[in-house]
Design a protein around this motif. Structure first.
Motif, PDB file in Angstrom:
ATOM      1  N   LYS A  24      -9.372   1.991  -3.230  1.00  0.00           N
ATOM      2  CA  LYS A  24      -8.827   0.728  -3.746  1.00  0.00           C
ATOM      3  C   LYS A  24      -9.285   0.437  -5.174  1.00  0.00           C
ATOM      4  O   LYS A  24      -8.545  -0.167  -5.964  1.00  0.00           O
ATOM      5  N   SER A  73      -6.917  -0.452  -8.351  1.00  0.00           N
ATOM      6  CA  SER A  73      -7.111  -1.650  -9.181  1.00  0.00           C
ATOM      7  C   SER A  73      -7.198  -1.286 -10.655  1.00  0.00           C
ATOM      8  O   SER A  73      -6.646  -1.984 -11.524  1.00  0.00           O
ATOM      9  N   TRP A  86      -6.723  -6.063   0.156  1.00  0.00           N
ATOM     10  CA  TRP A  86      -7.486  -4.849   0.474  1.00  0.00           C
ATOM     11  C   TRP A  86      -8.530  -5.128   1.558  1.00  0.00           C
ATOM     12  O   TRP A  86      -8.774  -4.297   2.447  1.00  0.00           O
ATOM     13  N   VAL A 113       0.842  -1.198   0.000  1.00  0.00           N
ATOM     14  CA  VAL A 113       0.000   0.000   0.000  1.00  0.00           C
ATOM     15  C   VAL A 113       0.877   1.247   0.000  1.00  0.00           C
ATOM     16  O   VAL A 113       0.623   2.210  -0.742  1.00  0.00           O
ATOM     17  N   CYS A 163      -7.564   2.665   1.255  1.00  0.00           N
ATOM     18  CA  CYS A 163      -8.611   1.643   1.215  1.00  0.00           C
ATOM     19  C   CYS A 163      -9.875   2.171   0.538  1.00  0.00           C
ATOM     20  O   CYS A 163     -10.548   1.447  -0.201  1.00  0.00           O
TER      21      CYS A 163
END
Length: 714
Positions: free
Chosen positions: A383, A387, A405, A329, A380
């Motif tokens: 996310k 992606s 995640w 992350v 988060c």
């Protein structure tokens, strides 16, 4: 150069602004300015007007055609000491006000009333210069911003100050050192006066800093409530201990602090951190607490764990268990934030996907665990964008998987419990002890449930945290529960409610422990409030006379109300047997309202509960954390920097303590007597400490400073 053949002098006769151009008769007249006390208008040719300094006769542009130069440069000429005549007058401490020219040349009249002088900072040379005041403010600046003492010898600083005020006599290193000590001693006297007037006791916290020389520095901070029921938190001492691993080093530091501030009989609790205090050290301190304060629960009010450090250790543990996922992350965030092109593309993808998150990505500071938490929460929520970036950008190679995640989401949910609890400690004002019971029991309950979760990932993640926090809960739950009982919104009710959820069928046993602890502590205060016994040889005779006098005022028992007298006597006796604590606990709890002031409530009810209010004052001031608000989220131990380590221990203590005290409002600047001289007559000489590491800017500590510092020998 002035053209004398064509100069036409024009001095305003009604204190108005110099006339505007003839071509602009209808413009609104400008506001009056004090600069015209020092300048005269000169008309030089057609459409050109200049301003001439009345003291040095230098000419400046004012109006050229349609352009107006304004008056700022004229103000600077006077106020910054650029005018040589004005500067010489200042250096001689002579203020020569500008006097308008007489009307001998046809422009002014000797009978005209004097001009009105307008007050203002700009352009005025009538402000007196105070060297001592400047020295005092410079010392405060150095203390508040932790500038090195030898800044007064830096060439750039000297040039800067001389530009601001040519009259300022630059201080030497020794002088600024003495002035800093003067600020410290003056503020210390104010704090001594405050501590001398508090009605209750003082709670101490111990924190340990280290240096690269393996020296220890014990920070002793006092927490207390004053006569106006305001909670205070002040650093009292910073004591250097050559051997921080010694089992008695902290005992010496505490004893020194108590003697220095006259608190030998006022110590209530000690709070420290187990990371630097093993069991032997804690037992030694507990013994000291028993000696200094043997009445209060046999000196057992020692809190061996710092709440902030406990939360920090738990957070580091849970974040460390997912180190590789968090690294992915972090690298993903770096990929976006370190390139303008990548960030623009990321924002574009976010807009296309219509992700509702308002959070911004940040790269965490790994010395502060809250920044890692914020980084994970923001990432988060974004996310989906990461992606999408993974599929559209071949250079992006650190994308976490969807399972990772989900794990980050679970991690954030449980870390939020720790973050919310720790965030309370960062408030501008330190919270009272009753605040923490709810946070602590909530964490204990949530971790207990999560540790026995059916989800193996959650269970494995939380079990180590629960084991560590359960020890903290057992060590501090009694003290925190007693504190929340002193909150009239909860009393014993919140203890009963929370214990029933945590302990289930065994709750009654633990509730009884709290009830007995509260009553035992209150009994100690009852004993302290009783007057000492006195023995008078003929006291019985006096009592007998008093009793006979009282009996003589009673009505005859033949009036048929003798039974009523017995009834009233029984009621009165029953009420007297009921203590203040029992009355307080039996009354209904108050409604829970936002921003309830628990100290304000006790202030209003101190006459109703004279003894219980003293107990509440002490209990509510108990601190649960040993660190400063800006260190609550630290993941590394505090260290003195190289400059601080070079300072003498007493000078370092003066600078650190004075900085802490000044943030609460400084004492008035003394106009006549130096604080060092004020205190030198009532302080004891200090130990000789070795000179600090040599420095091209350092000077030996002065005798005046040595004789002024207050410090006990140990």
């Amino acid at each position: 150069m002035l053209q004398d053949c064509s100069v036409e002098m024009a001095t305003p006769t009604d204190n108005s602004e110099p006339p505007s151009l003839d071509t602009q008769p209808n413009k609104r007249r400008r506001k009056k300015s004090i600069v015209w006390e020092y300048f005269t208008i000169e008309k030089v040719g057609a459409g050109c007007t200049r301003a001439c300094c009345n003291q040095c006769k230098k000419s400046f542009a004012y109006i050229t055609g349609s352009k107006l130069a304004g008056t700022s440069h004229l103000k600077r000429h006077i106020s910054l000491g650029i005018c040589p005549v004005s500067r010489r007058n200042q250096e001689k401490n002579q203020i020569i006000p500008y006097t308008p020219a007489s009307k001998t040349d046809g422009f002014a009249s000797a009978t005209d009333p004097p001009r009105k002088r307008y007050r203002g900072n700009s352009g005025s040379t009538s402000i007196s210069f105070d060297q001592d005041r400047c020295n005092h403010e410079l010392a405060k600046m150095i203390i508040l911003h932790e500038y090195p003492l030898h800044i007064v010898e830096h060439a750039g600083f000297i040039d800067f100050v001389r530009t601001l005020q040519p009259q300022f006599n630059m201080m030497s290193f020794n002088t600024v050192q003495d002035d800093c000590v003067g600020v410290y001693l003056r503020e210390k006297q104010g704090l001594l006066n405050l501590l001398g007037g508090i009605p209750g006791r003082v709670c101490l916290t111990l924190d340990l800093w280290t240096s690269n020389q393996s020296l220890g520095y014990v920070f002793l901070t006092g927490h207390f409530i004053d006569g106006d029921w305001k909670l205070h938190r002040r650093i009292l001492n910073v004591i250097m201990v050559p051997s921080p691993d010694s089992e008695v080093a902290f005992n010496h530091a505490v004893a020194a602090c108590l003697t220095d501030w006259g608190l030998d009989t006022k110590l209530f609790t000690l709070t420290l951190d187990q990371s630097f205090a093993n069991e032997t050290v804690r037992e030694n301190l507990r013994g000291l607490l028993s000696i200094k304060n043997h009445l209060i629960l046999n000196g057992q009010l020692l809190i061996g764990n710092c709440f902030a450090r406990v939360l920090s250790h738990l957070a580091q543990g849970v974040l460390g268990s997912m180190r590789e996922t968090i690294r992915k992350v972090r690298e993903s965030v770096k990929y976006v934030k370190t390139s303008d092109a990548h960030e623009e593309k990321f924002i574009e993808l976010k807009q296309q996907l219509q992700v509702p998150s308002t959070k911004s990505l940040i790269i965490d500071d790994q010395t502060k665990w809250n920044t890692t938490y914020h980084m994970l929460v923001a990432a988060c929520e974004l996310k989906e964008v990461f992606s999408c970036l993974d599929t559209s950008d071949p250079d992006y190679k650190e994308a976490p998987s969807m399972d990772e995640w989900k794990q980050v989401e679970i991690l954030c949910k449980h870390t939020q419990l720790l973050y919310d609890a720790a965030n309370i400690l960062t408030a501008a004002t330190y919270p009272t002890a009753n605040t923490f019971f709810h946070e602590v029991w909530k964490i204990q309950l949530e971790l207990t449930h999560a540790a026995f979760s059916e989800d193996p990932f959650i269970s494995n993640l939380i079990k180590p945290l629960h084991a560590k926090f359960d020890k903290y809960w057992k060590d501090t739950s009694l003290v925190l529960a007693i504190a929340v009982v002193m909150d009239p919104r909860f009393k014993m009710k919140l203890v009963e409610f929370s214990f029933s959820k945590i302990y289930g069928e065994d709750a009654e046993t633990w509730i009884k422990i709290v009830e007995e602890g509260v009553h035992e502590l209150f009994l100690e205060y009852i004993v302290q409030s009783l007057p000492p016994p006195t023995f008078v040889g003929e006291g019985n005779e006096v009592f007998a006379k008093t009793e006979m006098h009282q009996e003589g005022t009673l009505l005859s028992a033949d009036d048929g109300l003798s039974d009523f007298d017995v009834y009233i006597s029984e009621i009165t006796s029953s009420q007297q047997m009921k203590s203040e604590l029992d009355q307080y606990l039996e009354e209904s709890i108050l409604p829970r309202v936002q921003d309830f002031d628990v100290l304000g409530w006790w202030k209003l009810n101190r006459l109703k509960y004279p003894t219980l209010s003293k107990m509440a004052s002490d209990v509510l001031s108990i601190p649960v954390s040993t660190v400063a608000p800006d260190s609550v989220f630290d993941t590394v131990s505090k260290k003195m920097d190289s400059y601080q380590s070079m300072l003498r221990p007493l000078m370092l203590e003066a600078l650190i303590c004075a900085k802490d005290w000044l943030q609460y409002g400084s004492s008035e600047f003394p106009s006549r007597v130096s604080p060092v001289h004020e205190f030198s007559n009532r302080v004891s000489p200090v130990h000789e400490f070795p000179n600090k590491v040599s420095s091209m800017h350092e000077a030996p500590i002065t005798t005046e400073f040595s004789n002024a510092i207050v410090k006990m020998e140990f």
